[in-house]
Design an enzyme around this catalytic site. Structure first.
Site, short mmCIF file in Angstrom:
data_model
loop_
_atom_site.label_atom_id
_atom_site.label_comp_id
_atom_site.label_asym_id
_atom_site.label_seq_id
_atom_site.Cartn_x
_atom_site.Cartn_y
_atom_site.Cartn_z
N PRO A 143 43.03 39.59 35.48
CA PRO A 143 42.24 38.47 36.01
C PRO A 143 40.77 38.87 36.22
O PRO A 143 40.48 40.01 36.50
CB PRO A 143 42.92 38.16 37.33
N GLU A 144 39.89 37.87 36.07
CA GLU A 144 38.46 38.10 36.29
C GLU A 144 38.05 37.43 37.61
O GLU A 144 38.90 37.00 38.38
CB GLU A 144 37.65 37.54 35.11
N ARG B 152 52.20 45.76 33.75
CA ARG B 152 51.66 46.83 32.89
C ARG B 152 51.08 47.99 33.68
O ARG B 152 50.79 49.04 33.12
CB ARG B 152 50.63 46.24 31.93
N LYS C 93 35.94 42.25 40.59
CA LYS C 93 37.36 41.96 40.43
C LYS C 93 38.21 42.69 41.48
O LYS C 93 39.44 42.66 41.40
CB LYS C 93 37.81 42.36 39.03
N ARG D 198 17.16 44.32 30.60
CA ARG D 198 18.26 45.24 30.36
C ARG D 198 18.32 45.56 28.89
O ARG D 198 18.28 44.65 28.06
CB ARG D 198 19.59 44.59 30.76
N ARG E 276 36.78 44.66 22.17
CA ARG E 276 37.25 43.40 22.73
C ARG E 276 37.05 42.26 21.74
O ARG E 276 36.00 42.17 21.09
CB ARG E 276 36.50 43.06 24.02
#
Ligand SMILES: [Zn+2]
Length: 275
Positions: free
Chosen positions: A2-3, A118, A60, A152, A260
């Site tokens: 989850p984020e 997991r 998170k 950045r 990803r």
């Protein structure tokens, strides 16, 4: 997963049910879920008999503060990893497989159970210190968010995924925010014009606000503390939508970036020009 929005939803559920309640017992069923020799029994011992004063989130990570008269406060930190869940269940319900911890609170008919299939997540006792994490993507003031992302170096998606820069976003909300801001995932953030960077900050805030409002995104196994799924999946515009048309009509593409799966619309998010 989850984020940030999913963890925020869980934290709200924990505060609603448990803030101010005394922990009557803490039981760790899988000692390795608390890394470190002897740490599992220490955690169980420390939390038993302490009052949960409040739960907060940074990125998170979940921070639950416990107090006891004449003793230093302790913080239970919960990292949900990929598949971690915190669920209220009746004591007479048989714990489901992969239940690693259970907590009983005073005057509460259900116990809090931690489950993680997991096991990329873990529990630990620690301080409330947020360590190396950058500002929280939702709690940061808009100006702080803008300053954090300004100048950045690096590709937009890589910067946004970096928890040391900005805490809380993961694959789903980064892909969605970049699409709404019209930025390609590989756009060099340091060369993005201020107006476009503002649009990205606004997109992040809007996407997070919408998802928190709807209780997060249930893509695989995410559920809140009541076992309910989040409602943001129906609002996704690119994540998991490769091969289907974008709102503009162009087919959404997927590629792998930094290991990803990355989803974008080639029309709404044009590729950066090479120098
Ligand atoms: Zn499009």
């Amino acid at each position: 997963l989850p984020e940030l929005p999913e963890v925020e939803t869980i934290v709200r559920g924990l505060n609603r049910e448990l803030a101010g309640r005394l922990c009557l017992s803490a039981e760790i069923l899988t000692p390795s879920i608390v890394p470190g020799r002897g740490k599992a029994s220490q955690l169980a011992r420390e939390l038993t008999g302490r009052r949960l004063t409040g739960v907060r989130r940074h990125g998170k990570a979940i921070f639950a503060a416990f107090e006891k008269p004449d003793a230093p406060a302790v913080t239970l930190r919960v990292h949900l990893g990929m598949t971690g869940q915190l669920l209220f269940e009746r004591p007479d319900e048989k714990p489901a497989p992969h239940t690693h911890a259970r907590f009983v609170f005073e005057n509460h008919p259900r116990e809090l159970r931690h489950r993680d299939i997991r096991r990329f997540g873990w529990l630990e006792l620690g301080s409330g210190d947020t360590g190396t994490m950058g500002p929280d993507a939702w709690l940061a003031e808009p100006e702080v968010l803008f300053d954090t992302l300004r100048r950045r170096d690096g590709m937009a998606k890589a910067v946004l995924m970096n928890q040391a820069v900005l805490a809380g976003l993961g694959n789903i909300y980064v892909d969605e925010s970049l699409h709404r801001a019209g930025l390609h995932p590989r756009a060099p953030l340091g060369r993005v014009k201020p107006d476009r960077l503002r649009a990205l900050c606004d997109a992040i805030r809007v996407v997070l606000a919408e998802s928190i409002e709807l209780g997060g995104t249930s893509f695989r196994n995410y559920v809140d503390t009541e076992g309910s799924r989040g409602g943001f999946k129906g609002r996704l515009r690119v994540y998991g939508k490769e091969g289907t048309p974008c709102v503009c009509g162009t087919v959404i593409k997927k590629f792998v970036m930094g290991g990803r799966g990355t989803h974008f619309c080639p029309s709404c998010q044009p590729a950066p020009r090479r120098r």
